[in-house]
Design an enzyme around this catalytic site. Structure first.
Site, PDB file in Angstrom:
ATOM      1  N   HIS A 155      55.263  37.857  18.934  1.00  0.00           N
ATOM      2  CA  HIS A 155      53.958  38.497  19.124  1.00  0.00           C
ATOM      3  C   HIS A 155      52.847  37.453  19.016  1.00  0.00           C
ATOM      4  O   HIS A 155      52.003  37.500  18.117  1.00  0.00           O
ATOM      5  CB  HIS A 155      53.754  39.612  18.099  1.00  0.00           C
ATOM      6  CG  HIS A 155      54.648  40.785  18.297  1.00  0.00           C
ATOM      7  ND1 HIS A 155      55.841  40.939  17.616  1.00  0.00           N
ATOM      8  CD2 HIS A 155      54.547  41.866  19.112  1.00  0.00           C
ATOM      9  CE1 HIS A 155      56.424  42.065  17.982  1.00  0.00           C
ATOM     10  NE2 HIS A 155      55.664  42.648  18.892  1.00  0.00           N
ATOM     11  N   HIS A 188      52.791  36.059  24.581  1.00  0.00           N
ATOM     12  CA  HIS A 188      53.166  37.457  24.816  1.00  0.00           C
ATOM     13  C   HIS A 188      51.963  38.249  25.312  1.00  0.00           C
ATOM     14  O   HIS A 188      52.084  39.059  26.242  1.00  0.00           O
ATOM     15  CB  HIS A 188      53.710  38.060  23.526  1.00  0.00           C
ATOM     16  CG  HIS A 188      53.834  39.555  23.562  1.00  0.00           C
ATOM     17  ND1 HIS A 188      54.755  40.215  24.352  1.00  0.00           N
ATOM     18  CD2 HIS A 188      53.132  40.524  22.902  1.00  0.00           C
ATOM     19  CE1 HIS A 188      54.626  41.519  24.186  1.00  0.00           C
ATOM     20  NE2 HIS A 188      53.648  41.732  23.317  1.00  0.00           N
ATOM     21  N   HIS A 191      46.004  43.541  22.562  1.00  0.00           N
ATOM     22  CA  HIS A 191      46.794  44.650  22.008  1.00  0.00           C
ATOM     23  C   HIS A 191      47.617  44.256  20.787  1.00  0.00           C
ATOM     24  O   HIS A 191      47.975  45.116  19.977  1.00  0.00           O
ATOM     25  CB  HIS A 191      47.720  45.220  23.084  1.00  0.00           C
ATOM     26  CG  HIS A 191      48.958  44.416  23.305  1.00  0.00           C
ATOM     27  ND1 HIS A 191      48.956  43.209  23.969  1.00  0.00           N
ATOM     28  CD2 HIS A 191      50.246  44.636  22.948  1.00  0.00           C
ATOM     29  CE1 HIS A 191      50.176  42.733  24.021  1.00  0.00           C
ATOM     30  NE2 HIS A 191      50.980  43.569  23.404  1.00  0.00           N
ATOM     31  N   ASP A 192      47.945  42.978  20.588  1.00  0.00           N
ATOM     32  CA  ASP A 192      48.725  42.536  19.428  1.00  0.00           C
ATOM     33  C   ASP A 192      48.006  41.450  18.642  1.00  0.00           C
ATOM     34  O   ASP A 192      48.649  40.658  17.956  1.00  0.00           O
ATOM     35  CB  ASP A 192      50.100  42.018  19.869  1.00  0.00           C
ATOM     36  CG  ASP A 192      51.132  43.119  19.977  1.00  0.00           C
ATOM     37  OD1 ASP A 192      50.967  44.150  19.299  1.00  0.00           O
ATOM     38  OD2 ASP A 192      52.095  42.970  20.752  1.00  0.00           O
ATOM     39  N   ASP A 230      53.837  46.143  28.011  1.00  0.00           N
ATOM     40  CA  ASP A 230      54.319  45.599  26.744  1.00  0.00           C
ATOM     41  C   ASP A 230      55.796  45.238  26.812  1.00  0.00           C
ATOM     42  O   ASP A 230      56.251  44.315  26.130  1.00  0.00           O
ATOM     43  CB  ASP A 230      54.068  46.612  25.628  1.00  0.00           C
ATOM     44  CG  ASP A 230      54.092  45.984  24.251  1.00  0.00           C
ATOM     45  OD1 ASP A 230      53.977  44.743  24.162  1.00  0.00           O
ATOM     46  OD2 ASP A 230      54.221  46.718  23.260  1.00  0.00           O
TER      47      ASP A 230
END
Length: 831
Positions: free
Chosen positions: A422, A426, A462-463, A576
């Protein structure tokens, strides 16, 4: 008749029982004593107490006899009071009510000395709290040691209620756990006083209330009582010990408190907990001793309560310190990861001054769903992220400031931690797949521009600040991580943290790319970002999976808010998981990174004494089986649903099906060789990969071709940029500013730049006119220079062109220069 005589005054009138009850309720000067001594005339502070006619017969009877006609001579210890009249009145009420219905046997122990700081320092050794205590016992006065619990002098036994210092050592060792400390305190108190039940109350100084502890869970129940409420409130307000033989006759007794523990009280002793600063810590109530609590119990509790109060005070202080640390950690969690990292101005200006690029600049296959985006190299991630916003038209449509967009991209990349999976690469891969989906005709018709912009920003962030652990790890009670404290009540702990980090970034002045939007549009985009980031939680996707299937079967309705929401969630989940929809070589390398992260969490859980899941235990995990199960239950259905909505994305569904077959073949290859799977090295074995393709080819040649498709060079999670032939690169007219330039731009080496310049000089010699119209300055183009200076052609070029045209002479009419407009007008006038 009972006769009371003073040394210098006649006997005073006896107060009525009603007066006794009123004085008891007020609590002003009511001092009862149940300690009984041997018979005999005794002078008590200037007052002699005589018994009735049957006094001689009752000398051997126990104290507190129920017969109202039998009295004996009572000797009271000296009381520390200046007001003798109040003391005499209280003694009269006690003796008057002996054996009657108002005889509830309360002892407000005013004869116990006031708890002062100096007295406590004498009791406790003068050593730091962290030092081991070595003094075995606490000394007590001889007068206190000689304490009798029997009325018969021959049966009297001298007891020494000494408290070992080892008990205090034991309490201090538990100050980091308040519940365990109180449990140990109660066990020790019940053992020495032979009490059956107990109740613990802690003092809430801010609200002036007593908070009830739960006997079974040893946690705060939240039930609070006001100061002065019941026996506990009386003890707390007066800071005096109360020893009650019969609670049913006590005017302060309240059954509501005892109902919290299902206790049927007969007798009790309640004592305050006062620390070394004379502050009230709480009240402990012990219930139901067989023959009632004696004077010996009171003496023991007097000494014991000092240890208890200071131990609990230290435990509360330690808990408060821990809460402060937790708050500090929470503040740190709210800080943006990488916020302290310095974003160099040269990096910002490199992106700001970088010309607009077409996606072909990065690769001819960059817009292919099967292309692994990591292969372009990390040094191109920032530039490609900027291109996503330009290619979709968001920069022009929403007037995105290029400098702020550049700063946002750089800050987001710094916000990702260097964990195996992550990480920033990514995030770039997810954003690349989302960009591919958003530029399809199906998504353009299905979603609005603001929804598409929200998806792109959400994929990029998002991460952000991912810790390399799962939500279940964050929510484990043993960890008590700050993130779980912040978000555990709402679920999706990490996803909510990612959203919080994203919003903090967008609210910074340097990153406020949405500043030109109206407030309503800004709120809409923020809400959409929140929903789609929360949708990356796989458990949330599984809850919505049936609704998505129903939407597809019934037909997508772009006017339905629920349909648009479900479609955005589907695009986000597919983005994702997009690494598993590339070729098998890429899927294998990404799976290795995922399990490196899983195994790191499993090792941490083992250190904390928690048994990890099988897929996170490096000694028991078997990657092929886990991957087969994951793709079958989650991966394959997601991309099948996406292909139903986005026809251009059907290749992703075919690719993940092919990878599923490859994982099955890998399982067949290594299952019979357990030693080969002890580590993850077999996932890098090229020979094993070729054997897998051969197995799949026998079963499904098309799947083997899809799984083995490679884009060279491929560096999964690598930092080596793609090295294409610069001179043979073609843009097909899309990159207007770089048609003449090179594809490498500023990232090309000096040798390559010199090679390009030399080639341009050779070309310029073959055509002098072209060289004048297309001068090359530092590898740039005339179009680029004209764009920087404006849309007009530089005057020096026009001047040089006129000189060349005027000097040209040719006998061929087709090659002669055309007359100017002025010459044509002059010729017409002459005619």
């Amino acid at each position: 008749m009972l006769e009371l005589r003073r040394n210098s005054s006649p006997s005073s009138a006896h107060p009525s029982p009603q007066t006794n009850c009123q004085n008891s309720q007020r609590g002003d000067g009511l001092h009862h004593h149940h300690h009984e001594a041997a018979s005999g005339s005794t002078c008590c502070g200037g007052m002699t107490v005589f018994t009735g006619a049957n006094a001689a017969k009752s000398s051997n009877e126990p104290a507190g006899s129920a017969s109202p006609t039998v009295w004996r001579k009572t000797s009271h210890p000296p009381l520390h009071f200046n007001n003798n009249e109040t003391r005499n009145r209280n003694l009269q009420m006690q003796l008057k009510n002996r054996g009657t219905k108002d005889d509830w046997g309360a002892s407000l122990r005013y004869d116990i000395e006031e708890p002062t700081s100096s007295g406590l320092l004498e009791l406790l050794p003068d050593v730091p709290i962290v030092r081991k205590l070595s003094r075995p016992l606490v000394k007590m006065d001889d007068q206190d040691d000689a304490c009798s619990v029997a009325s018969n002098e021959s049966d009297r036994t001298v007891l020494s209620p000494l408290v070992p210092m080892s008990i205090f050592d034991q309490f201090l060792c538990l100050t980091n756990n308040l519940s365990a400390l109180i449990s140990c305190i109660i066990a020790e108190a019940k053992k020495n006083t032979e009490a059956e039940d107990y109740a613990v109350f802690l003092h809430d100084e801010d609200n002036k209330q007593m908070v009830l502890f739960n006997n079974e869970t040893m946690l705060m129940t939240g039930k609070k009582f006001d100061m002065g409420y019941g026996i506990v409130g009386k003890v707390a307000s007066t800071m005096r010990t109360m020893n009650i033989r019969d609670v049913s006759r006590c005017p302060f007794f309240n059954e509501e408190i005892d109902e919290q523990f299902s206790i049927k009280a007969r007798n009790l002793i309640a004592f305050p907990l006062i620390d070394s600063s004379c502050s009230l810590i709480g009240v402990i109530v012990l219930y139901n001793k067989e023959n009632g609590f004696s004077r010996h119990d009171e003496k023991y509790i007097k000494r014991f309560s000092y240890f208890v109060a200071n131990s609990i005070a230290h435990a509360i202080l330690a808990k408060q310190i821990e809460e402060v640390r937790t708050r500090i950690h929470m503040v740190e969690e709210f800080k943006i990861q990488g916020e302290d990292a310095v974003i160099e101005e040269v990096d910002i200006m490199r992106l700001v001054n970088d010309p607009l690029r077409d996606w072909r600049y990065f690769s001819q296959n960059f817009a292919d769903f099967s292309f692994p985006p990591r292969s372009v190299g990390e040094n191109h991630f920032h530039r490609a992220s900027m291109m996503f916003f330009e290619d979709l038209g968001f920069s022009m449509l929403y007037k995105l400031n290029k400098r702020k967009l550049s700063y946002l991209v750089l800050r987001v990349s710094a916000g990702y931690r260097p964990v195996p999976y992550h990480n920033w690469s990514h995030a770039f891969a997810v954003t690349h797949f989302c960009w591919l989906t958003l530029r399809t005709d199906a998504i353009r018709r299905a979603l609005s521009d603001m929804e598409r912009l929200s998806l792109l920003i959400a994929c990029l962030c998002h991460d952000i600040d991912h810790r390399g652990t799962t939500n279940s790890f964050q929510m484990q009670s043993l960890q008590k991580t700050p993130l779980s404290v912040l978000y555990s009540t709402e679920g999706s702990v990490l996803e909510r943290h990612h959203f919080a980090q994203t919003i903090k970034l967008l609210q910074q002045e340097e990153c406020s790319i949405l500043e030109n939007l109206p407030a309503a549009d800004f709120r809409t985009i923020v809400n959409t970002i929140r929903e789609v980031i929360l949708a990356t939680d796989i458990s949330a996707h599984l809850r919505k999976q049936e609704r998505i299937k129903t939407m597809i079967s019934e037909g997508y309705n772009p006017m339905s808010f629920d349909h648009r929401y479900l479609l955005m969630c589907l695009v986000m989940t597919a983005s994702d998981l997009s690494d598993q929809a590339k070729n098998f070589h890429n899927a294998k390398r990404i799976a290795e990174n995922i399990y490196l992260e899983f195994f790191a969490q499993g090792d941490l859980e083992l250190q904390l004494g928690v048994k990890p899941l099988e897929m996170m235990d490096r000694t028991n995990a078997y990657v092929p089986t886990v991957q087969i199960d994951f793709l079958f239950k989650i991966g394959v259905p997601v991309f099948q649903l996406l292909a139903s909505v986005v026809p251009e994305g059907r290749t992703t569904s075919e690719a993940i099906d092919a990878n599923h077959l490859c994982w099955v073949a890998l399982d067949e290859e290594v299952r019979n060789n357990p030693s080969a799977t002890n580590t993850l090295e077999y996932l890098r074995d090229e020979n094993l990969e070729r054997r897998i393709y051969d197995r799949v080819r026998k079963q499904d040649p098309r799947a083997a071709e899809i799984a083995s498709k490679r884009f060279e060079p491929v560096y999964a999670n690598g930092s080596v940029p793609q090295t294409q032939d610069i001179l043979d690169h073609r843009f097909d007219g899309y990159d207007k500013k770089y048609q003449i330039g090179c594809s490498g731009g500023q990232n090309q080496s000096n040798g390559k730049q010199q090679q390009i310049r030399s080639l341009q000089k050779i070309r310029s010699k073959t055509s002098e006119d072209d060289a004048l119209l297309k001068p090359m300055d530092n590898g740039g183009s005339v179009a680029a220079s004209s764009t920087r200076r404006g849309s007009r052609t530089p005057r020096r070029l026009w001047r040089r062109a006129r000189q060349l045209i005027s000097s040209m002479s040719s006998s061929c009419a087709s090659c002669s220069p055309l007359p100017s407009r002025r010459q044509v007008s002059e010729d017409s006038e002459s005619c």
